[in-house]
Design a protein around this motif. Structure first.
Motif, short mmCIF file in Angstrom:
data_model
loop_
_atom_site.label_atom_id
_atom_site.label_comp_id
_atom_site.label_asym_id
_atom_site.label_seq_id
_atom_site.Cartn_x
_atom_site.Cartn_y
_atom_site.Cartn_z
N VAL A 6 3.76 13.85 -7.40
CA VAL A 6 3.17 13.94 -6.07
C VAL A 6 2.25 12.76 -5.81
N ALA A 7 1.65 12.29 -7.01
CA ALA A 7 0.95 11.11 -6.84
C ALA A 7 1.67 9.98 -6.84
N ASP A 8 2.69 9.68 -7.21
CA ASP A 8 3.71 8.51 -6.87
C ASP A 8 4.22 8.64 -5.50
N GLU A 9 4.49 9.81 -4.84
CA GLU A 9 4.66 10.05 -3.74
C GLU A 9 3.61 9.21 -2.73
N LEU A 10 2.45 10.08 -2.78
CA LEU A 10 1.27 9.80 -1.93
C LEU A 10 0.82 8.56 -1.78
N TYR A 11 0.82 7.56 -3.01
CA TYR A 11 0.06 6.32 -2.97
C TYR A 11 1.35 5.36 -2.62
N ARG A 12 2.65 5.80 -2.36
CA ARG A 12 3.66 4.92 -1.46
C ARG A 12 3.29 5.03 0.01
N GLU A 16 -2.39 6.37 6.92
CA GLU A 16 -2.61 7.41 7.68
C GLU A 16 -1.76 8.58 7.55
N GLU A 17 -0.85 8.36 6.61
CA GLU A 17 0.13 9.67 6.32
C GLU A 17 -0.43 10.40 4.99
N PHE A 18 -1.42 9.91 4.41
CA PHE A 18 -1.69 10.41 3.07
C PHE A 18 -2.24 11.72 3.05
N THR A 19 -3.37 11.97 4.03
CA THR A 19 -3.81 13.12 4.11
C THR A 19 -3.22 14.37 4.65
N ALA A 20 -2.37 14.23 5.58
CA ALA A 20 -1.38 15.42 5.99
C ALA A 20 -0.26 15.56 4.94
N THR A 21 0.12 14.64 4.11
CA THR A 21 1.38 14.76 3.19
C THR A 21 0.43 15.62 2.01
N ARG A 22 -0.68 15.03 1.55
CA ARG A 22 -1.69 15.76 0.36
C ARG A 22 -1.83 17.14 0.72
N ALA A 23 -2.09 17.50 1.99
CA ALA A 23 -2.45 18.84 2.61
C ALA A 23 -1.00 19.76 2.40
N ALA A 24 0.14 19.03 2.60
CA ALA A 24 1.21 19.84 2.75
C ALA A 24 1.67 20.36 1.20
#
Length: 306
Positions: A6-12, A16-24
């Motif tokens: 998940v961390a690898d995905e988020l920090y790529r 502006e897409e970070f917060t929504a994807t983290r919540a998902a």
């Protein structure tokens, strides 16, 4: 799903897409019954724009990571051991490498759809300076999960043009100490000479490796920059062609719609004309019958009765 993935995905992702994807991902972890993972994902912080660009450099150009880390090791050792001329040469190579890498990070960010500002690019440069100067900063950057830019701190000691490192100041000696030192000087000379030669040889080897690594990294960066520039031009041309094709499709679609409407109107006109033709044909037949009847009546009237 685990925290590393998940961390690898988020920090790529773009910031502006970070917060929504983290919540998902948190919701997915909770649905799977892993509340601890959901809590750990929730603690991941959104990166700043320059930190994201630095992460992109790690993720999208992994070949630059290890050479930069090795160069940092060589530079740190060189700054501990080498003289002023060597330090100035390595500092020049350091500036070239940092400029090239920060430019590459900017290109990657632009290709990802989020160009960075000049201020953010300077923060990327400061991060790279910190990577070269501080092994802890190097490890943090190499993880590809920066949240904010790294501070370069004091970095490497600045070398003034034409200056050389100041020699260490000898400690004050008493008369007795001086006599003792003189007595032991001859005994230590042979041992220290061999050690000094070995240390000097090791420093020369380190310098050679550092210079080769810096040159190789600079060449690799120039090659990658040229490839990135070519890819950007090709992408721009492809986008232009796609836009033109899309416009042509729109134009042809409109023309087809007009043609279909004209076809429908023509069919309607054809049906109307055929109906009128049939009506006219019936009228002609009726008129012929009436004419034939009239002609027959005339012949009958003109023929005298016997």
């Amino acid at each position: 799903m685990d925290l590393e993935t998940v961390a690898d995905e988020l920090y790529r992702l773009r910031p502006e897409e970070f917060t929504a994807t983290r919540a998902a991902r948190m919701a997915e972890a909770r649905t799977a019954g892993d509340r601890a993972l959901a809590d750990s994902i929730g603690k991941l912080r959104r990166p700043s724009l320059s930190a994201w660009a630095g992460n992109l450099l790690v993720h999208e150009s992994p070949g630059e990571v290890e050479p930069l880390l090795r160069l940092g090791e060589g530079l740190r050792q060189a700054h501990r051991d080498l003289d002023g001329a060597q330090l100035r040469e390595l500092s020049r190579q350091q500036r070239v490498l940092i400029t090239a890498l920060s430019r590459q990070a900017g290109q990657l960010a632009a290709q990802a759809g989020h160009p960075i500002t000049e201020a953010a690019r300077h923060e990327v440069e400061n991060t790279l300076r910190a990577v070269l100067a501080d092994p802890d900063a190097a490890r943090e950057w190499a993880s590809g999960r920066l949240v904010k830019p790294l501070a370069a701190g004091t970095g490497f000691p600045a070398m003034a043009e034409g200056a050389a490192p100041a020699p260490p100041r000898p400690a004050a000696k008493t008369a007795g100490a001086a006599k003792t030192a003189g007595a032991s000087k001859t005994a230590e000379a042979a041992e220290s000479t061999g050690a000094s030669k070995a240390a000097a040889a090791e420093r020369r080897r380190r310098l050679t490796r550092a210079r080769k690594e810096a040159d190789r990294a600079a060449r690799e960066l120039r090659t990658r920059e040229k490839a990135a520039a070519t890819a950007s031009r090709e992408a721009f041309a492809a986008k232009k062609n796609w836009d033109e094709a899309q416009q042509r499709v729109s134009d042809l679609t409109a023309e087809l719609q007009h043609a279909r409407e004209a076809q429908q109107q023509a069919r309607s006109a054809e049906r109307t004309a055929r109906e009128r033709a049939r009506t006219a044909d019936r009228g002609v037949r009726e008129a012929r019958r009436e004419a034939d009847a009239a002609a027959e009546e005339m012949r009958r009237l003109e023929t005298p009765e016997q």
